[in-house]
Design a protein around this motif. Structure first.
Motif, PDB file in Angstrom:
ATOM      1  N   ALA A  34      10.126 -53.199  15.485  1.00 41.98           N
ATOM      2  CA  ALA A  34       9.937 -54.544  16.024  1.00 41.98           C
ATOM      3  C   ALA A  34      11.198 -55.338  15.726  1.00 41.98           C
ATOM      4  N   ALA A  35      11.780 -55.980  16.755  1.00 42.14           N
ATOM      5  CA  ALA A  35      13.025 -56.715  16.505  1.00 42.14           C
ATOM      6  C   ALA A  35      13.218 -57.867  17.470  1.00 42.14           C
ATOM      7  N   PRO A  36      13.141 -59.095  16.960  1.00 34.91           N
ATOM      8  CA  PRO A  36      13.614 -60.238  17.743  1.00 34.91           C
ATOM      9  C   PRO A  36      15.135 -60.320  17.569  1.00 34.91           C
TER      10      PRO A  36
ATOM     11  N   ASN B 162       4.815 -66.528  18.530  1.00 34.13           N
ATOM     12  CA  ASN B 162       5.814 -65.929  19.415  1.00 34.13           C
ATOM     13  C   ASN B 162       5.879 -64.419  19.172  1.00 34.13           C
ATOM     14  N   PRO B 163       5.404 -63.609  20.152  1.00 33.92           N
ATOM     15  CA  PRO B 163       5.353 -62.160  19.938  1.00 33.92           C
ATOM     16  C   PRO B 163       6.752 -61.526  19.919  1.00 33.92           C
ATOM     17  N   ILE B 164       6.824 -60.303  19.371  1.00 30.96           N
ATOM     18  CA  ILE B 164       8.118 -59.623  19.161  1.00 30.96           C
ATOM     19  C   ILE B 164       8.206 -58.354  20.003  1.00 30.96           C
TER      20      ILE B 164
ATOM     21  N   PRO C  23      22.969 -53.651  15.898  1.00 34.96           N
ATOM     22  CA  PRO C  23      23.421 -53.987  17.249  1.00 34.96           C
ATOM     23  C   PRO C  23      22.614 -53.263  18.317  1.00 34.96           C
ATOM     24  N   THR C  24      22.368 -53.934  19.437  1.00 32.58           N
ATOM     25  CA  THR C  24      21.859 -53.277  20.639  1.00 32.58           C
ATOM     26  C   THR C  24      22.882 -53.589  21.739  1.00 32.58           C
ATOM     27  N   GLU C  25      22.641 -53.136  22.945  1.00 30.98           N
ATOM     28  CA  GLU C  25      23.588 -53.433  24.024  1.00 30.98           C
ATOM     29  C   GLU C  25      23.527 -54.902  24.446  1.00 30.98           C
ATOM     30  N   THR C  26      22.464 -55.629  24.014  1.00 36.02           N
ATOM     31  CA  THR C  26      22.325 -57.039  24.418  1.00 36.02           C
ATOM     32  C   THR C  26      22.828 -57.967  23.308  1.00 36.02           C
ATOM     33  N   VAL C  27      22.040 -58.095  22.239  1.00 35.02           N
ATOM     34  CA  VAL C  27      22.402 -58.912  21.079  1.00 35.02           C
ATOM     35  C   VAL C  27      21.959 -58.138  19.834  1.00 35.02           C
ATOM     36  N   TYR C  28      22.321 -58.623  18.633  1.00 38.27           N
ATOM     37  CA  TYR C  28      21.829 -57.986  17.399  1.00 38.27           C
ATOM     38  C   TYR C  28      20.335 -58.285  17.254  1.00 38.27           C
ATOM     39  N   GLY C  29      19.577 -57.268  16.812  1.00 37.96           N
ATOM     40  CA  GLY C  29      18.154 -57.433  16.559  1.00 37.96           C
ATOM     41  C   GLY C  29      17.890 -57.457  15.060  1.00 37.96           C
ATOM     42  N   LEU C  30      16.769 -58.079  14.669  1.00 39.60           N
ATOM     43  CA  LEU C  30      16.348 -58.075  13.267  1.00 39.60           C
ATOM     44  C   LEU C  30      15.139 -57.166  13.169  1.00 39.60           C
TER      45      LEU C  30
ATOM     46  N   LEU D  36       9.511 -54.292  29.036  1.00 41.99           N
ATOM     47  CA  LEU D  36       8.274 -54.297  29.821  1.00 41.99           C
ATOM     48  C   LEU D  36       7.111 -54.763  28.968  1.00 41.99           C
ATOM     49  N   VAL D  37       6.304 -55.658  29.508  1.00 39.59           N
ATOM     50  CA  VAL D  37       5.089 -56.114  28.825  1.00 39.59           C
ATOM     51  C   VAL D  37       3.912 -55.332  29.407  1.00 39.59           C
ATOM     52  N   LEU D  38       3.214 -54.606  28.520  1.00 43.97           N
ATOM     53  CA  LEU D  38       2.121 -53.702  28.911  1.00 43.97           C
ATOM     54  C   LEU D  38       0.921 -53.904  27.991  1.00 43.97           C
TER      55      LEU D  38
ATOM     56  N   PRO E 243      -3.310 -59.194  23.796  1.00 45.95           N
ATOM     57  CA  PRO E 243      -3.665 -57.836  24.210  1.00 45.95           C
ATOM     58  C   PRO E 243      -2.473 -57.019  24.742  1.00 45.95           C
ATOM     59  N   THR E 244      -1.289 -57.648  24.845  1.00 46.55           N
ATOM     60  CA  THR E 244      -0.138 -56.933  25.408  1.00 46.55           C
ATOM     61  C   THR E 244       0.956 -56.762  24.367  1.00 46.55           C
ATOM     62  N   VAL E 245       1.858 -55.801  24.653  1.00 44.64           N
ATOM     63  CA  VAL E 245       3.015 -55.594  23.783  1.00 44.64           C
ATOM     64  C   VAL E 245       4.261 -55.458  24.670  1.00 44.64           C
TER      65      VAL E 245
ATOM     66  N   THR F 284      16.208 -58.555  30.020  1.00 47.31           N
ATOM     67  CA  THR F 284      15.269 -59.055  31.022  1.00 47.31           C
ATOM     68  C   THR F 284      13.858 -58.719  30.540  1.00 47.31           C
ATOM     69  N   VAL F 285      12.939 -59.700  30.584  1.00 40.99           N
ATOM     70  CA  VAL F 285      11.546 -59.419  30.193  1.00 40.99           C
ATOM     71  C   VAL F 285      10.661 -59.511  31.433  1.00 40.99           C
ATOM     72  N   LEU F 286       9.977 -58.392  31.737  1.00 39.00           N
ATOM     73  CA  LEU F 286       9.122 -58.321  32.916  1.00 39.00           C
ATOM     74  C   LEU F 286       7.697 -57.967  32.493  1.00 39.00           C
TER      75      LEU F 286
HETATM   76  O1  TXA Z   1      17.684 -58.126  24.211  1.00 39.19           O
HETATM   77  C1  TXA Z   1      16.661 -58.410  23.589  1.00 39.19           C
HETATM   78  O2  TXA Z   1      15.549 -58.473  24.122  1.00 39.19           O
HETATM   79  C2  TXA Z   1      16.802 -58.682  22.072  1.00 39.19           C
HETATM   80  C3  TXA Z   1      17.245 -57.373  21.414  1.00 39.19           C
HETATM   81  C4  TXA Z   1      17.276 -57.469  19.910  1.00 39.19           C
HETATM   82  O3  TXA Z   1      16.439 -56.328  21.859  1.00 39.19           O
HETATM   83  N1  TXA Z   1      15.574 -59.163  21.534  1.00 39.19           N
HETATM   84  C5  TXA Z   1      15.127 -60.418  21.786  1.00 39.19           C
HETATM   85  O4  TXA Z   1      13.942 -60.737  21.119  1.00 39.19           O
HETATM   86  O5  TXA Z   1      15.701 -61.199  22.507  1.00 39.19           O
HETATM   87  P1  TXA Z   1      13.387 -62.219  21.023  1.00 39.19           P
HETATM   88  O6  TXA Z   1      12.214 -62.147  20.115  1.00 39.19           O
HETATM   89  O7  TXA Z   1      14.470 -63.132  20.638  1.00 39.19           O
HETATM   90  O8  TXA Z   1      12.847 -62.510  22.457  1.00 39.19           O
HETATM   91  C6  TXA Z   1      11.725 -61.786  22.928  1.00 39.19           C
HETATM   92  C7  TXA Z   1      11.064 -62.492  24.058  1.00 39.19           C
HETATM   93  C8  TXA Z   1      10.441 -63.786  23.605  1.00 39.19           C
HETATM   94  O9  TXA Z   1      10.640 -64.755  24.616  1.00 39.19           O
HETATM   95  C9  TXA Z   1       8.966 -63.419  23.489  1.00 39.19           C
HETATM   96  O10 TXA Z   1       8.129 -64.535  23.682  1.00 39.19           O
HETATM   97  C10 TXA Z   1       8.800 -62.392  24.588  1.00 39.19           C
HETATM   98  O11 TXA Z   1      10.021 -61.675  24.580  1.00 39.19           O
HETATM   99  N2  TXA Z   1       7.687 -61.481  24.311  1.00 39.19           N
HETATM  100  C11 TXA Z   1       7.562 -60.598  23.300  1.00 39.19           C
HETATM  101  N3  TXA Z   1       6.366 -59.962  23.351  1.00 39.19           N
HETATM  102  C12 TXA Z   1       5.713 -60.460  24.416  1.00 39.19           C
HETATM  103  C13 TXA Z   1       4.415 -60.216  24.992  1.00 39.19           C
HETATM  104  N4  TXA Z   1       3.558 -59.341  24.476  1.00 39.19           N
HETATM  105  N5  TXA Z   1       4.094 -60.932  26.093  1.00 39.19           N
HETATM  106  C14 TXA Z   1       4.954 -61.812  26.623  1.00 39.19           C
HETATM  107  N6  TXA Z   1       6.191 -62.089  26.127  1.00 39.19           N
HETATM  108  C15 TXA Z   1       6.555 -61.424  25.033  1.00 39.19           C
END
Ligand code: TXA
Ligand code: MG
Length: 337
Positions: free
Chosen positions: A146-148, A69-71, A39-46, A105-107, A122-124, A188-190
């Motif tokens: 690493a966890a989606p 699809n990056p993780i 579990p995380t505060e958002t959803v379960y991660g793998l 954060l994407v860096l 080139p980013t993570v 949130t992904v920034l």
């Molecule tokens: O709340 C969350 O973020 C959850 C928990 C488990 O932390 N994780 C999550 O992972 O939602 P996932 O894989 O379902 O979604 C990650 C998103 C995807 O849309 C992916 O394309 C994007 O983040 N992402 C990952 N690495 C990226 C990168 N280097 N550049 C741009 N987008 C990236």
């Protein structure tokens, strides 16, 4: 080996004070290249060891995730972040304000990060989750994880251990069951590797909160509130229940539900407050809170419940078109695609 042949162990843990023995066993699985849902505060991660390419490869197999699809890499703190990403002054300000928490954060990545994690780019993406179980697991493993989200690709994200097991039992070594996750929507992904920074996915940390720290950011078309909700079939299906889902304003939604039920469909309805239905006709109605954060916490559980009830159509009352509903509307938009 066929991915469905693994015995999946479920370990219950206290969400606030996880038992050290359970965490140590889960950390051992990660260090040996195995998969642990947590579990995380958002959803379960793998989770898998982010620095072990073959372990990360197993995530893609278990989820049926496309390799492009990056993780997200989960770290315990900023020191660990420095092992995988190149920090910038702007990232520092965001980290100070929002970590640990649901801001990814994407860096620029460091060389130690395998291509499997970044899809060769080139980013993570990095975040430090604000959940005692996630934090304890990452610390005990001694490696970034690493966890989606712990669901099969395109299906609804899990907010409870039962949701994880529905999709991944037999495909992963372990689930740490720490009960329901508090925020209920993904982080949130920034992207801060660009100038100005770009919002890639709206989530629990709002645009307004981010802009208060670093000034204006860019929103991609898909994350604006004024972008129309597309008709079914226009966007790649994601975060979706089995049954086709449509979003409509309240009165129209009620008419639609009654029309579908009259034509013999088993219909699920997700509405804010108790819906006024003329007749019951086996309609499965789920009442949602009217506050955006409480609604977000329960949305995926509602969609999982409708899948479990075997409805063949889902109608959702469209939430208001305001910034505070941005993340919820984003997920509903994708669920209806
Ligand atoms: O709340 C969350 O973020 C959850 C928990 C488990 O932390 N994780 C999550 O992972 O939602 P996932 O894989 O379902 O979604 C990650 C998103 C995807 O849309 C992916 O394309 C994007 O983040 N992402 C990952 N690495 C990226 C990168 N280097 N550049 C741009 N987008 C990236
Ligand atoms: Mg996901």
């Amino acid at each position: 080996m066929h991915p469905e042949s693994i015995a999946t162990e479920v370990l219950k843990v206290d969400a606030d004070a996880p038992e050290a023995a359970a965490i140590a066993r889960a950390a051992g699985v990660i260090r040996r290249g195995g998969l642990v849902a947590f579990p995380t505060e958002t959803v379960y991660g793998l989770g898998a060891d982010a620095l072990n390419a073959s372990a990360v490869g197993r995530i893609f197999t278990a989820k049926g995730r496309p390799a492009n699809n990056p993780i997200i890499v989960h770290v315990a703190d900023v020191t660990e972040m420095d092992r995988v990403a190149q920090r910038t002054a702007l990232a520092n300000r965001l980290v100070e304000r929002f970590w640990p928490g649901p801001l990814t954060l994407v860096l620029s990545k460091r060389e130690s990060v395998p291509d499997a994690v970044t899809a060769g780019g080139p980013t993570v993406a990095v975040r430090a989750p604000d959940h005692p179980v996630a934090h304890a697991l990452i610390s005990a493993a001694g490696v970034p994880i690493a966890a989606p989200s712990a669901n099969r690709s395109t299906e609804i994200s899990p907010t409870r251990a039962e949701h994880v097991l529905k999709g991944l039992r037999g495909r992963i070594e372990m689930v740490l069951d720490g009960g329901p996750t508090p925020a209920g929507l993904e982080s949130t992904v920034l992207d801060v590797s660009t100038d100005p920074p770009r919002l890639l996915r709206p989530g629990p940390v709002s645009v307004e909160e981010i802009e208060a720290v670093i000034g204006p950011i860019m929103r991609t078309a898909a994350t604006r509130t004024d972008a129309p909700l597309p008709s079914p079939g226009m966007l790649p299906r994601h975060y979706a229940p089995r049954a086709p889902l449509e979003c409509l304003p309240y009165a129209e939604g009620i008419r639609r539900v009654e029309e579908l039920a009259a034509s013999g469909s088993r219909v699920g309805l997700v509405a804010m407050g108790a819906p006024a239905l003329a007749e019951d006709r086996g309609i499965v109605a789920i009442e949602m809170p009217a506050a955006p954060d409480r609604y977000a916490a329960r949305l995926y559980a509602a969609l999982h419940a409708l899948d479990d009830a075997g409805v063949d159509r889902i109608v959702v009352e469209l939430p208001p078109d305001t910034d505070e509903w941005l993340a919820v509307r984003d997920r509903l938009r994708r669920a209806s695609a």
